[in-house]
Design a protein around this motif. Structure first.
Motif: not given
Length: 227
Positions: A168-197
């Motif tokens: 459970c502890h290892k799973l919690w750490e992996d999900e936390l790292k995964f969520s941070i990576a997803i947030f960074i990807t979404m922040a870059i893509c969503y900001t760029y797409w909004t600027l394009c529009i």
């Protein structure tokens, strides 16, 4: 017989990064692709959120899921509005979509970031959920086979040490790292797409600054949209 040749006014931007979407597509087509992705992704997130799940975290409290689902529905509607404005000669729709995007994108990203903090703070709740969920999917007693001199050991899943058994502890750490990576990807893509529009909308305003219609905004009625 006299032939009249029609000339089209072309728009040339001095900045090469403003001419193409991701340097390979027209702004109009790229913005439509971004809105389509937003529409599909947020519809899916809203659906699973109200069902009590989330694509990023395996466990999140109910209020956070309701807020995420509500924002996803609003985001989907804004994406649909912007997509409609890109292909229909209604400038009010396009400006409304571009304006709403400048508000919903930062709010949505802040909510994702807040969910990451909530997930990190509520570690104890996650551990309890993970243990109870694992107990429901496994036997009450787990046989751990060790080295031959030691033999077999019975482990009670209700003990705290069982958290290591279920990882459970290892799973919690992996999900936390995964969520941070997803947030960074979404922040870059969503900001760029909004600027394009926003750039595509500004591109039309620069081309037709004098064409003001009944709505108080420029009108594209006699011209086709640019790529």
């Amino acid at each position: 017989m006299v032939y009249q040749r029609k000339f089209e006014r072309r728009y040339e931007d001095g900045n090469p990064f403003n001419r193409k979407f991701c340097a390979c597509m027209s702004l109009r087509g790229g913005c439509a692709l971004a809105c389509t992705i937003w529409l599909g992704v947020n519809t899916y997130i809203a659906t699973v959120s109200f069902m009590g799940y989330t694509p990023i975290f395996s466990f999140l409290n109910k209020p956070a899921l309701i807020v995420l689902g509500t924002l996803s529905i609003i985001f989907s509607l804004v994406s649909l509005l912007t997509l409609y404005g890109l292909f229909v000669d209604t400038p009010v729709t396009l400006i409304a979509g571009a304006l709403f995007l400048t508000f919903i994108v930062p709010i949505y990203l802040l909510d994702i970031l807040a969910n990451i903090f909530v997930f990190g703070i509520q570690k104890s709740l996650y551990m309890d959920w993970c243990l109870n969920k694992s107990k429901g999917l496994s036997n009450e007693l787990i046989m751990i086979i060790t080295e031959p001199p030691v033999g077999s050991v019975q482990v009670d899943p209700t003990e705290t040490s069982s958290l290591n058994t279920y990882n459970c502890h290892k799973l919690w750490e992996d999900e936390l790292k995964f969520s941070i990576a997803i947030f960074i990807t979404m922040a870059i893509c969503y900001t760029y797409w909004t600027l394009c529009i926003s750039r595509y909308h500004q591109k039309l305003r620069d081309l037709f600054p004098q064409r003001v219609g009944p709505t108080g905004f420029m009108s594209y009625a006699q011209s086709r949209f640019l790529p």
